[in-house]
Design an enzyme around this catalytic site. Structure first.
Site, PDB file in Angstrom:
ATOM      1  N   THR A   1      -1.440  -4.194  -0.809  1.00  0.00           N
ATOM      2  CA  THR A   1      -0.259  -2.807   0.129  1.00  0.00           C
ATOM      3  C   THR A   1      -0.365  -3.438   1.108  1.00  0.00           C
ATOM      4  OG1 THR A   1      -1.982  -1.289  -1.423  1.00  0.00           O
ATOM      5  CG2 THR A   1      -1.265  -1.052   0.702  1.00  0.00           C
TER       6      THR A   1
ATOM      7  N   GLU B   1       7.788   4.254   4.843  1.00  0.00           N
ATOM      8  CA  GLU B   1       6.726   5.006   4.681  1.00  0.00           C
ATOM      9  C   GLU B   1       7.343   6.197   5.615  1.00  0.00           C
ATOM     10  OE1 GLU B   1       4.029   4.362   3.615  1.00  0.00           O
ATOM     11  OE2 GLU B   1       4.327   2.452   3.071  1.00  0.00           O
TER      12      GLU B   1
ATOM     13  N   SER C   1      11.656   1.629  -2.822  1.00  0.00           N
ATOM     14  CA  SER C   1      11.514   0.766  -4.175  1.00  0.00           C
ATOM     15  C   SER C   1       9.682   0.822  -4.058  1.00  0.00           C
ATOM     16  CB  SER C   1      12.159  -0.090  -4.634  1.00  0.00           C
ATOM     17  OG  SER C   1      11.452  -0.916  -5.087  1.00  0.00           O
TER      18      SER C   1
END
EC number: 3.4.24.-
Length: 481
Positions: A298, A334, A357
């Site tokens: 992540t 974000e 994406s």
């Protein structure tokens, strides 16, 4: 009426194309070398402003001549923009640097309707421009000839690692229905232009990222400013103006426990923002930049559709690439979540590399897909977040200025600023023992440069500007005494 200054720059392509070079963006396998040559339209003898309001560049890409128009991004910083770091004994040091005459530009290529550009002119030309669907970074080469620059394609930059990089937000597949409904709405051309919105952004840098860049506050500041300039350019098609309100660098320690689980860290950061950061200065959205390796590859996480919420209008982003643009795309991604956007669905959105994406690509686009635009339009219609309706004002500040406005005030020998400044004590605003100066074109390692040292090269028929040997300032028009 204010006259807009037009400056022409010719970029002559060097006679060869390089095969491989290590740049700030990484190891580039194929690039062109260009030399900016500036031709000013200012009348003879006129004072050259440090950074012009408008510029025009002419250069060649792949043998084709192009013209790049640039305008200064005047709304990039809030009027009361502040920077905060911390002394070794834990004291907060907040400065208010003057950023009106900054060096960040946005623009377009002449006769290319889909083109865009985001360029920093602080030290040479650094940034990117989009030409005929291709994104080209440009940055200075660290050669003895300081005018040399490299132009290349992102796909020619070697991968930093092979692990996939992805957003940690779990796709809510039930939300596909909202895409269908939003896509079925008929939007007039006026509606498709989106109403003007303003986002006051706060950037927080954790201690890990601070040490990653050798505890160099100026280097971090420059990197963050470039990121925000890129974010602003990516949000322009949505009619969103991004304004940086504050930069808070955790120079001594972290104020939350930055954990490998990104959602947990986002929750802790949201709590801290609500308790501490919002009490310093009002802003709409805050992002934490970290060097922590989040679990499951992540690189970012944010709450979906929570813009303007005091606790949840936040995101956490790993500084995952040496390429400023790639991290800026993640930050914009974000931010998109906070504005109600879900991840792009490969089957429905027809854009594998757009901003939303779920997995970052080496050929990452700087565009929002039609799906993202539909999500955003629906969010504005249904939620109508109030905090982003108005442009930033000076009254948004709720704390008292301390120091660091780049002007010497009563009792100051130097302007308080970065904690690592070897010349100026940031706590007292006094020169350190033995120091003659702290900054200026005629200041080198805390001492005045020798008399007649060139501090500004000649432009046009004007002579070189030279140091006096008695001051850190660089006098104009060759007056060195």
């Amino acid at each position: 009426m204010i006259e807009v200054l037009l400056v022409t720059i010719c970029l002559a392509v060097f006679p060869y194309q390089g095969s491989s070079i290590i740049l700030e963006s990484g190891n580039v396998n194929d690039y062109e070398v260009v030399y900016p040559r500036k031709v000013s339209a200012l009348p003879k003898g006129a004072v050259q402003p440090k950074y012009e309001d408008a510029m025009q560049y002419e250069f060649k890409v792949n043998g084709e001549a192009v013209v790049l128009h640039l305008e200064k991004n005047k709304g990039l910083f809030s009027e009361d923009y502040s920077e905060t770091h911390y002394s070794p004994d834990g004291r907060e040091i907040t400065t208010y640097p003057s950023v009106e005459d900054h060096c960040y530009y946005h623009g377009r290529i002449h006769n290319d309707a889909d083109s865009t550009a985001s360029i920093s002119a602080c030290d040479g030309l650094k940034g990117y421009f989009k030409l005929q669907g291709e994104t080209y970074p440009i940055e200075p080469l660290e050669l003895s000839d300081s005018e040399a620059h490299a132009v290349f394609k992102y796909e020619n930059v070697e991968k930093e690692d092979e692990a996939p990089k992805m957003c940690g937000v779990t796709q809510n597949w039930e939300s596909d229905e909202s895409i269908k409904k939003a896509s079925q709405l008929y939007l007039t051309p006026e509606q498709q232009r989106f109403p003007q919105r303003y986002i006051k952004l706060a950037i927080v840098v954790d201690h890990g990222m601070y040490t990653k860049y050798s505890s160099n506050f100026k280097k971090i500041r420059k990197r963050v400013h470039q990121m925000v300039s890129n974010i602003n350019e990516m949000c322009r098609p949505l009619n969103i103006a991004i304004t940086l309100a504050l930069l808070d660098v955790w120079s001594e320690k972290d104020f939350i426990t930055v954990q490998a689980d990104a959602p947990t860290t986002a929750g802790l950061f949201g709590d801290w923002r609500e308790r501490v950061l919002l009490k310093k200065k009002n802003h709409d959205h805050a992002q934490l930049l970290t060097d922590t390796n989040f679990a499951r590859n992540t690189i970012g996480w944010a709450y979906v559709g929570r813009m303007c919420d005091e606790k949840y209008s936040v995101a956490v982003v790993k500084d995952h690439s040496s390429k400023v643009f790639m991290v800026a795309v993640t930050m914009t991604h974000e931010l998109g979540h906070n504005l109600g956007m879900e991840h792009d669905d490969k089957d429905k959105c027809k854009c594998d590399t757009c901003i939303m994406s779920a997995v970052i690509s080496d050929k990452q686009s700087k565009l929002f897909s039609d799906c993202s635009k539909d999500y955003y339009q629906t969010f504005l219609t249904n939620d109508n977040p109030q905090c982003i309706l108005n442009a930033p004002l000076r009254t948004d500040t709720v704390s008292t200025p301390v120091s660091g406005n780049e002007f010497l005030e009563a009792g100051e020998e130097c302007d308080c600023g970065s904690p690592e400044n070897p010349c100026c004590d940031a706590a007292t605003c006094k020169l350190r023992p033995g120091a003659q100066c702290a900054e200026g074109l005629c200041c080198d390692q805390c001492r005045f440069k020798k008399k007649r040292t060139i501090c500004r090269r000649a432009r046009g028929d004007n002579p070189d500007d030279r140091c006096t040997g008695q001051s850190a300032d660089c006098p104009r028009n060759g007056l060195y005494g």
